[in-house]
Design a protein around this motif. Structure first.
Motif, PDB file in Angstrom:
ATOM      1  N   GLN A   1      31.926  22.384-125.155  1.00 52.39           N
ATOM      2  CA  GLN A   1      30.777  22.555-126.270  1.00 52.39           C
ATOM      3  C   GLN A   1      31.056  23.966-127.130  1.00 52.39           C
ATOM      4  N   ARG A   2      31.029  25.152-125.713  1.00 53.99           N
ATOM      5  CA  ARG A   2      30.598  26.825-126.469  1.00 53.99           C
ATOM      6  C   ARG A   2      32.456  26.663-127.370  1.00 53.99           C
ATOM      7  N   LEU A   3      33.417  25.839-127.432  1.00 56.58           N
ATOM      8  CA  LEU A   3      34.375  26.080-128.236  1.00 56.58           C
ATOM      9  C   LEU A   3      33.660  26.274-129.866  1.00 56.58           C
ATOM     10  N   HIS A   4      33.476  24.609-129.247  1.00 58.39           N
ATOM     11  CA  HIS A   4      33.048  23.880-130.908  1.00 58.39           C
ATOM     12  C   HIS A   4      31.965  25.004-131.150  1.00 58.39           C
ATOM     13  N   GLN A   5      31.198  25.396-131.093  1.00 58.25           N
ATOM     14  CA  GLN A   5      29.988  26.474-130.661  1.00 58.25           C
ATOM     15  C   GLN A   5      30.387  28.026-131.922  1.00 58.25           C
ATOM     16  N   PHE A   6      31.395  27.830-131.255  1.00 60.45           N
ATOM     17  CA  PHE A   6      32.493  28.971-131.774  1.00 60.45           C
ATOM     18  C   PHE A   6      33.354  29.529-132.494  1.00 60.45           C
ATOM     19  N   VAL A   7      33.994  28.467-133.139  1.00 60.08           N
ATOM     20  CA  VAL A   7      34.778  27.240-134.037  1.00 60.08           C
ATOM     21  C   VAL A   7      34.102  26.743-135.256  1.00 60.08           C
ATOM     22  N   TYR A   8      33.241  25.865-134.990  1.00 54.47           N
ATOM     23  CA  TYR A   8      32.540  25.114-135.831  1.00 54.47           C
ATOM     24  C   TYR A   8      30.891  25.288-136.026  1.00 54.47           C
ATOM     25  N   GLY A   9      30.578  25.992-135.345  1.00 51.71           N
ATOM     26  CA  GLY A   9      29.053  27.125-135.405  1.00 51.71           C
ATOM     27  C   GLY A   9      27.929  25.577-135.518  1.00 51.71           C
ATOM     28  N   SER A  10      29.119  24.401-134.472  1.00 59.39           N
ATOM     29  CA  SER A  10      27.350  23.747-134.170  1.00 59.39           C
ATOM     30  C   SER A  10      28.180  23.132-132.307  1.00 59.39           C
ATOM     31  N   ARG A  11      27.948  22.682-131.054  1.00 62.58           N
ATOM     32  CA  ARG A  11      28.526  23.071-129.895  1.00 62.58           C
ATOM     33  C   ARG A  11      28.201  20.516-129.668  1.00 62.58           C
ATOM     34  N   ASN A  12      28.041  20.192-130.919  1.00 62.33           N
ATOM     35  CA  ASN A  12      28.471  18.868-131.029  1.00 62.33           C
ATOM     36  C   ASN A  12      28.745  18.720-132.641  1.00 62.33           C
ATOM     37  N   VAL A  13      29.430  17.245-132.621  1.00 64.35           N
ATOM     38  CA  VAL A  13      29.990  17.557-133.702  1.00 64.35           C
ATOM     39  C   VAL A  13      28.125  17.057-134.359  1.00 64.35           C
ATOM     40  N   ASP A  14      28.945  17.622-135.923  1.00 62.19           N
ATOM     41  CA  ASP A  14      28.010  17.820-137.484  1.00 62.19           C
ATOM     42  C   ASP A  14      28.710  17.858-138.404  1.00 62.19           C
ATOM     43  N   ASP A  15      27.447  17.437-139.195  1.00 63.81           N
ATOM     44  CA  ASP A  15      28.144  17.801-140.555  1.00 63.81           C
ATOM     45  C   ASP A  15      28.636  19.877-140.932  1.00 63.81           C
ATOM     46  N   VAL A  16      28.500  19.764-140.232  1.00 62.08           N
ATOM     47  CA  VAL A  16      28.413  21.800-140.479  1.00 62.08           C
ATOM     48  C   VAL A  16      29.669  22.453-139.537  1.00 62.08           C
ATOM     49  N   TRP A  17      30.879  21.104-139.436  1.00 63.18           N
ATOM     50  CA  TRP A  17      32.240  21.086-139.288  1.00 63.18           C
ATOM     51  C   TRP A  17      33.143  21.122-140.235  1.00 63.18           C
ATOM     52  N   MET A  18      32.737  20.014-141.438  1.00 61.12           N
ATOM     53  CA  MET A  18      33.571  20.093-142.266  1.00 61.12           C
ATOM     54  C   MET A  18      33.444  21.393-143.236  1.00 61.12           C
ATOM     55  N   GLU A  19      32.413  22.060-142.984  1.00 61.26           N
ATOM     56  CA  GLU A  19      32.254  23.492-143.619  1.00 61.26           C
ATOM     57  C   GLU A  19      33.402  24.593-143.094  1.00 61.26           C
ATOM     58  N   ALA A  20      33.279  24.207-141.466  1.00 61.32           N
ATOM     59  CA  ALA A  20      34.101  24.872-141.168  1.00 61.32           C
ATOM     60  C   ALA A  20      35.627  25.069-141.167  1.00 61.32           C
ATOM     61  N   TYR A  21      36.039  23.354-141.442  1.00 68.18           N
ATOM     62  CA  TYR A  21      36.909  23.477-142.155  1.00 68.18           C
ATOM     63  C   TYR A  21      37.798  23.870-143.146  1.00 68.18           C
ATOM     64  N   GLN A  22      36.738  23.517-144.066  1.00 62.89           N
ATOM     65  CA  GLN A  22      37.186  24.082-145.458  1.00 62.89           C
ATOM     66  C   GLN A  22      36.996  25.147-145.949  1.00 62.89           C
ATOM     67  N   ARG A  23      36.227  26.434-144.847  1.00 58.31           N
ATOM     68  CA  ARG A  23      36.118  27.284-145.045  1.00 58.31           C
ATOM     69  C   ARG A  23      37.877  27.939-144.323  1.00 58.31           C
ATOM     70  N   HIS A  24      38.217  27.394-142.893  1.00 60.91           N
ATOM     71  CA  HIS A  24      39.670  27.795-142.602  1.00 60.91           C
ATOM     72  C   HIS A  24      40.058  27.764-142.957  1.00 60.91           C
ATOM     73  N   ASN A  25      40.530  26.753-144.428  1.00 67.12           N
ATOM     74  CA  ASN A  25      41.859  26.426-145.059  1.00 67.12           C
ATOM     75  C   ASN A  25      41.706  27.427-146.431  1.00 67.12           C
ATOM     76  N   ALA A  26      40.510  27.697-146.915  1.00 62.01           N
ATOM     77  CA  ALA A  26      40.920  28.773-148.163  1.00 62.01           C
ATOM     78  C   ALA A  26      40.831  30.000-147.348  1.00 62.01           C
ATOM     79  N   GLU A  27      40.214  30.343-146.397  1.00 60.18           N
ATOM     80  CA  GLU A  27      40.399  31.443-145.629  1.00 60.18           C
ATOM     81  C   GLU A  27      42.186  31.840-145.140  1.00 60.18           C
ATOM     82  N   VAL A  28      42.718  30.642-145.188  1.00 55.50           N
ATOM     83  CA  VAL A  28      43.861  30.333-144.344  1.00 55.50           C
ATOM     84  C   VAL A  28      44.966  30.394-145.888  1.00 55.50           C
ATOM     85  N   VAL A  29      44.332  29.849-147.012  1.00 57.11           N
ATOM     86  CA  VAL A  29      45.679  30.505-148.481  1.00 57.11           C
ATOM     87  C   VAL A  29      45.127  31.856-149.128  1.00 57.11           C
TER      88      VAL A  29
END
Length: 229
Positions: free
Chosen positions: A35-63
């Motif tokens: 849960q702490r890892l989720h909070q650090f990486v995705y911004g929420s301890r549990n499955v949440d829609d904000v994870w999609m924002e983190a996913y998009q942000r990460h991919n955009a930053e890499v590109v």
């Protein structure tokens, strides 16, 4: 960079994976460290829609990083492996390799027409089909007549009922595949946990439920330390 066809597809896949492991591997509760890892990486301890924002942000930053550095601009390969029936050609050409698995690009199995060395795939949807998602804790609670883990009672109410029905109390933890090289650290964690418990409770049992294989020396060490397996 591996991607999926859309953030929603990635999110649904990750949620399925997590839910399976929540039941199959973690015994119906996501560990605190995860849960702490989720909070650090995705911004929420549990499955949440904000994870999609983190996913998009990460991919955009890499590109963006590769685009801003001209010397490595051509060193980024973006692949959606779920859409690739045969990823070898694209990957090998990008790496400019013709050895190892890449040496087989012109070779196929004569009978099936498939590569002699199939592209390694793991954690596919097929891997999760048929998994028993029954929570062991719920089955155990029902057998003892205690409320199910997912009942409407609060944790305090469940504990009060358990103590009322059965005065004996034990600390119980789950140990998964301790014989695997990357799991041996949990043996040390259990010993630290036991020491912490014994600092304030010298009477209650500390029980370890082992899932998978355990080495004899690990078993002997835990039993000698006072754990019940």
């Amino acid at each position: 960079l591996t991607v999926r066809s859309s953030p929603q597809v990635w999110f649904d896949s990750f949620r399925t994976y997590l839910n399976d492991y929540q039941y199959y591997q973690w015994g119906c509760a996501i560990p605190e460290r995860i849960q702490r890892l989720h909070q650090f990486v995705y911004g929420s301890r549990n499955v949440d829609d904000v994870w999609m924002e983190a996913y998009q942000r990460h991919n955009a930053e890499v590109v963006q990083y590769f685009e801003e550095h001209s010397t490595i601009r051509n060193q980024l390969l973006i692949m959606d492996l779920t859409q690739e029936d045969d990823p070898w050609p694209e990957l090998c050409n990008f790496l400019e390799r013709d050895d190892g698995p890449c040496a087989q690009l012109s070779h196929f199995d004569g009978d099936s027409g498939a590569r002699e060395i199939a592209f390694p795939r793991a954690n596919s949807a097929q891997d999760h089909e048929g998994l028993d998602t029954t929570c062991p804790g719920e089955v155990f609670a029902e057998e003892l007549g205690y409320p199910a883990i997912n009942s409407d009672l609060s944790d305090e109410e469940k504990m009060a009922l358990a103590v009322e029905e059965e005065p004996n109390f034990a600390y119980v933890t789950l140990l998964c595949d301790p014989a695997l090289p990357d799991q041996t650290e949990y043996i040390r964690m259990l010993l630290v946990l036991l020491a912490n418990i014994r600092s304030y409770d010298t009477e209650s049992d500390v029980v370890v439920m082992v899932h998978g294989s355990i080495l004899q020396e690990q078993w002997d060490l835990l039993v000698t330390a006072g754990l019940k397996l």
